[in-house]
Design an enzyme around this catalytic site. Structure first.
Site, PDB file in Angstrom:
ATOM      1  N   LYS A 113       0.859  -1.182   0.000  1.00 24.80           N
ATOM      2  CA  LYS A 113       0.000   0.000   0.000  1.00 24.80           C
ATOM      3  C   LYS A 113       0.893   1.228   0.000  1.00 24.80           C
ATOM      4  CE  LYS A 113      -4.432   0.872   0.237  1.00 24.80           C
ATOM      5  NZ  LYS A 113      -5.589   0.025  -0.072  1.00 24.80           N
ATOM      6  N   ASP A 153      -7.082   4.225  -4.448  1.00 28.14           N
ATOM      7  CA  ASP A 153      -7.729   4.083  -3.144  1.00 28.14           C
ATOM      8  C   ASP A 153      -8.368   5.455  -2.892  1.00 28.14           C
ATOM      9  OD1 ASP A 153      -7.690   2.004  -0.739  1.00 28.14           O
ATOM     10  OD2 ASP A 153      -7.478   3.956   0.200  1.00 28.14           O
TER      11      ASP A 153
END
Ligand code: GLU
Length: 453
Positions: A113, A153
């Site tokens: 991430k 995201d």
């Protein structure tokens, strides 16, 4: 194990460890204990300065990160988040979740991430482009289609992926599937924008089917959804398509409520306005809007949907982490909510999860984000497969594959929960099932590759 003082990461870590420890896994197979200290430290963290020029010609500086958490199952894979709250604790929690989520898709993807504490709200297109170029200038050397494949995201959608991809391609002189969520006419996969929201709904379809012995479905159900971004929008549209009533949506400033049901037309209008950073209050208050004058919705400032509606059958938290408190979980149970599935990552606080799990005896069934929202990254995996083969599949093909992945993921969580739960139940803990199933898959690969022995 002593963890650094990172509250969100500690919360995600504890969720996994509690699920594993409160099962028969470690007594049946003690070797898995050895994996914990290894899997909970990222393989690599890259932290960098992002200096960029705003529209006034001034320099602005932000903190950029990429957490390359685990590559046992494939290249690091996971989104980029652009939001002022971004810090290492948040990205480590998201990266950690991503490892097990990606495992649950059944595809070959490791977990990672990244992101930046940049706030895209109110920025011009040109500022967002210059920011993305500056961000990629630092990140490009660390990623690649077989190394690390970022995606979107919160704060990173199709527009940002386009700018990031263009910058990568120019810097590396290389056109490859290094990012997912690309434009549909240049390497993106059909159904990728829809995938997370649709996937959550497909997962819940199976929960309803299992819990009611196939007697019930989304038809006639009142569904509270939080958020109004990509995940919430497509979850709402799929619920409407399946005959459910969407009673709420929300943003960081408030919620919209409609007991009659938010319409698809309204969702499309919200989607258009959100790209321009409009708030829900502005959108529903727009007197020129046919969609919102025909069907009135109520706007409630400063509140999340969970306590605002008297009767709720299904809740889909789809905004951000820790968006359901213990008290709100109690309110949901009181409102009759039987199914809770997270479109967001770690949408429920630990206290909320306790409330849901304690009420399993009352037929309340909770699915954590790492299982329920794996559809987004799953279609990212399908985008990678299409890029490698230089082909594009039809929307129907991708949607069918997505459905299959979500249904299989549900069965996997269900069966794993049955197998390793201390108590036997027709509604076993999907929290445990998801964590244990994802963990075993990753752990086995780590043993095979000599990461643990
Ligand atoms: N950010 C999404 C997630 O939380 C998608 C990640 C991806 O497609 O790589 O799963």
């Amino acid at each position: 194990m002593v963890l650094p003082n990172e509250p969100e990461f500690q919360q995600a870590y504890k969720e996994l460890i509690n699920a594993l420890e409160d099962s028969t896994l470690f007594t049946e197979e003690p070797k898995y204990k050895k994996v914990i200290p290894v899997v909970s430290i990222p393989e690599r963290i890259i932290q960098f300065r992002v200096a960029w020029e705003n529209d006034k010609g001034e320099i602005e500086v932000n903190n950029g990160f990429r957490v390359q958490f685990n590559s046992a199952l494939g290249p690091y894979k996971g989104g980029l988040r652009f939001h002022p709250s971004v810090n290492l604790s948040i990205l480590k929690f998201l990266g950690f979740e991503q490892i097990f989520k990606n495992a649950l898709t059944g595809l070959s993807m490791g977990g990672g991430k990244g992101g930046c504490d940049f706030n895209p709200k109110g920025r011009s297109d040109a500022e967002i482009r210059r920011f993305c170029v500056a961000f990629m200038r630092q990140l490009a050397r660390y990623i690649g289609q077989d190394t690390d494949v970022p995606a979107g995201d919160i704060g990173v959608g199709g527009r940002e992926i386009g700018f990031l991809f263009g910058a990568y391609k120019q810097m590396q002189n290389n056109w490859s599937g290094v990012l997912t969520g690309k434009g549909l006419n240049w390497g993106g996969s059909l159904i990728r924008p829809e995938a997370t929201g649709y996937g959550v709904v497909y997962y819940v379809e199976k929960m309803i089917e299992k819990a009611t012995g196939g007697k019930e479905s989304f038809k006639g159900k009142k569904v509270a959804i939080s958020g109004s971004g990509n995940v919430a929008q497509y979850a709402a549209l799929k619920v409407i398509e399946l005959g459910g009533t969407v009673v709420s949506l929300s943003d960081s400033k408030g919620s919209i409520i409609s007991t009659e049901g938010i319409t698809a037309e309204q969702v499309y209008e919200i989607a258009d306005a959100k790209i321009k950073f409009k708030s829900l209050e502005e959108i529903v208050g727009n007197t020129a809007s046919a969609a919102f004058t025909k069907n009135k919705v109520e706007y409630k400032a400063g509140a999340r949907p969970w306590t605002l509606v008297e009767q709720i059958d299904i809740a889909l938290p789809s905004a951000t982490q820790n968006e359901v408190s213990g008290e709100e979980a109690k309110a949901l149970v009181k409102a009759g909510c039987k199914f809770i599935a997270e479109g967001s990552n770690m949408g429920s606080t630990a206290e909320a999860i306790d409330v849901f799990e304690e009420n399993r005896a009352n037929q309340v069934w909770y699915a954590p984000g790492k299982a329920a929202n794996c559809g987004g990254v799953a279609v990212s995996g399908l985008e990678m497969a299409q890029n490698s083969q230089r082909v594009s599949w039809t929307a129907e093909e991708v949607d069918n594959k997505l459905k299959n992945i979500m249904y299989t993921c549900f069965e996997n969580c269900y069966e794993t929960a049955q197998k390793y739960s201390k108590e036997k139940s027709d509604l076993p803990s999907l929290l445990k099932g998801a964590n244990i199933a994802g963990f075993i898959k990753v752990a086995d690969a780590m043993f095979d590759q000599g990461d643990v022995f």
